[in-house]
Write a protein that holds these residues in place. Structure first.
Motif, short mmCIF file in Angstrom:
data_model
loop_
_atom_site.label_atom_id
_atom_site.label_comp_id
_atom_site.label_asym_id
_atom_site.label_seq_id
_atom_site.Cartn_x
_atom_site.Cartn_y
_atom_site.Cartn_z
N UNK A 209 42.50 34.53 45.16
CA UNK A 209 42.29 35.05 43.81
C UNK A 209 40.83 35.45 43.63
N UNK A 210 40.61 36.69 43.19
CA UNK A 210 39.24 37.19 43.04
C UNK A 210 38.54 36.63 41.80
N UNK A 211 39.29 36.11 40.86
CA UNK A 211 38.68 35.67 39.61
C UNK A 211 38.27 36.82 38.71
N UNK A 212 38.68 38.04 39.08
CA UNK A 212 38.39 39.22 38.27
C UNK A 212 37.42 40.21 38.91
N UNK A 213 36.86 39.87 40.07
CA UNK A 213 35.93 40.79 40.74
C UNK A 213 35.86 40.46 42.23
N UNK A 214 35.80 41.51 43.05
CA UNK A 214 35.54 41.33 44.48
C UNK A 214 34.05 41.59 44.72
N UNK A 215 33.60 41.37 45.94
CA UNK A 215 32.16 41.43 46.23
C UNK A 215 31.84 42.30 47.44
N UNK A 216 30.56 42.66 47.57
CA UNK A 216 30.05 43.28 48.79
C UNK A 216 29.96 42.21 49.86
N UNK A 217 30.32 42.57 51.07
CA UNK A 217 30.35 41.60 52.17
C UNK A 217 29.00 40.93 52.39
N UNK B 26 35.54 45.59 40.08
CA UNK B 26 36.32 44.86 39.09
C UNK B 26 37.75 44.75 39.59
N UNK B 27 38.40 43.64 39.30
CA UNK B 27 39.78 43.43 39.77
C UNK B 27 40.66 43.03 38.58
N UNK B 28 41.06 44.00 37.75
CA UNK B 28 41.86 43.68 36.57
C UNK B 28 43.30 43.29 36.90
N UNK B 29 43.71 43.47 38.15
CA UNK B 29 45.09 43.17 38.54
C UNK B 29 45.28 41.70 38.90
N UNK C 174 46.58 37.61 44.70
CA UNK C 174 47.12 37.69 43.34
C UNK C 174 46.94 39.10 42.79
N UNK C 175 45.83 39.74 43.10
CA UNK C 175 45.60 41.10 42.64
C UNK C 175 46.58 42.08 43.26
N UNK C 176 46.86 41.93 44.55
CA UNK C 176 47.84 42.79 45.22
C UNK C 176 49.22 42.62 44.58
N UNK C 177 49.57 41.37 44.27
CA UNK C 177 50.84 41.12 43.61
C UNK C 177 50.87 41.81 42.23
N UNK C 178 49.76 41.69 41.49
CA UNK C 178 49.68 42.32 40.18
C UNK C 178 49.83 43.84 40.26
N UNK C 179 49.20 44.46 41.25
CA UNK C 179 49.33 45.90 41.43
C UNK C 179 50.77 46.28 41.79
N UNK C 180 51.39 45.50 42.68
CA UNK C 180 52.78 45.77 43.07
C UNK C 180 53.71 45.65 41.87
N UNK C 181 53.48 44.65 41.03
CA UNK C 181 54.30 44.48 39.83
C UNK C 181 54.14 45.64 38.85
N UNK D 4 53.86 48.68 39.91
CA UNK D 4 54.47 49.83 40.55
C UNK D 4 53.63 50.53 41.61
N UNK D 5 52.46 49.99 41.92
CA UNK D 5 51.65 50.61 42.97
C UNK D 5 52.29 50.41 44.34
N UNK D 6 52.16 51.40 45.20
CA UNK D 6 52.67 51.31 46.57
C UNK D 6 51.63 50.61 47.44
N UNK D 7 52.06 50.08 48.60
CA UNK D 7 51.15 49.32 49.45
C UNK D 7 49.93 50.14 49.87
#
Length: 187
Positions: A16-24, A39-42, A156-163, A165-168
Motif C-alpha cells: 500500500x502506497x499510503x497515497x503516494x509512490x516515490x522516486x527510487x 500521487x496514488x489516488x487509487x 492496493x492501488x492496482x486493485x483500485x484501478x482494476x475496480x 475498469x482500467x486494463x492491466x
C-alpha cells in the motif's frame, strides 16, 4: 514484458502506497528512470491507513539496536528531510548516549532505512516527540499510512484501478513511468 530503454524492468511493488509512490533514489540509493514519485489516488484501504505506533525511549532504544544502532540513552529524534514527494521521511537524526557513555548522534538516510530502523510499516509518517517536565525525551508517537517501501506498483492501488475498469496495461504504465509493453520480446 515491460521495457525501459529496450531493457526488461525490475518491477518493484509494495502492498500500500499510503497515497503516494516515490522516486527510487529517495527510498533506496540508485536512480531508476521508471520508478517515479506520484500521487496514488487509487490506493484506498482500511488496513494500512492511519496506523499508530508509540515507543517509550527504552522501546525506541531496543528498536534501534535491532537495526544496528546502539544507544544507551536517547535524548532527541529529529526529521531532517522528506522525499521529493514530501510524503515520506527520508533522513532522520537520533541523539543520545552511546554504549560507552559518550554523546552519540546517528543520521539514518533513505526512507527504507528509516522505516526499518524504527520497525514501521512505512516511512510515510508524522512523528510527535514526548517530553517530561524537565524536557527529557520520554517517547515518540508515530502516525502513518501505507505498507512497504512505496516504490513502483501499489498492490492496493492496482486493485483500485482494476475496480474502476482500467486494463492491466494502463495500470502498469501508471505505476512504471515511461515503460513500453512488448508482446514479442525475445522472439
Amino acid at each position: 514484458v515491460m521495457l525501459s530503454g529496450n531493457r526488461i524492468v525490475s518491477a518493484f511493488y509494495h502492498s500500500s502506497s499510503g497515497g503516494a509512490t516515490e522516486n527510487s533514489e529517495d527510498v533506496w540509493y540508485d536512480k531508476v528512470s521508471y520508478i517515479k514519485a506520484k500521487s496514488d489516488p487509487y490506493d484506498k484501504n482500511g488496513d494500512h491507513y492511519n496506523w499508530q505506533v508509540s515507543y517509550t525511549t527504552d522501546q525506541l532504544i531496543k528498536k534501534l539496536a535491532s537495526a544496528g544502532y546502539k544507544f544507551k540513552k536517547t535524548t532527541d529524534i529529529n526529521e531532517l528531510a522528506r522525499t521529493s514527494s514530501g510524503q515520506r521521511v527520508k533522513n532522520l537524526e537520533i541523539k543520545g548516549e552511546g554504549m560507552e557513555g559518550k554523546p552519540l548522534t546517528v543520521q539514518i538516510s533513505n526512507a527504507d532505512n528509516v522505516r526499518m530502523a524504527l520497525g514501521l510499516k512505512s516511512s510515510l509518517f508524522q512523528l510527535t516527540r514526548q517530553y517530561d517536565k524537565q524536557k527529557n525525551l520520554t517517547g515518540v508517537e508515530i502516525t502513518g499510512s501505507g505498507s512497504g517501501h512505496g516504490l513502483g506498483m501499489s498492490q492496493y492501488g492496482a486493485r483500485g484501478m482494476a475496480e474502476e475498469g482500467y486494463k492491466y496495461q494502463d495500470i502498469l504504465k501508471y505505476y512504471y513511468s515511461g515503460v513500453v509493453i512488448a508482446e514479442d520480446y525475445g522472439r
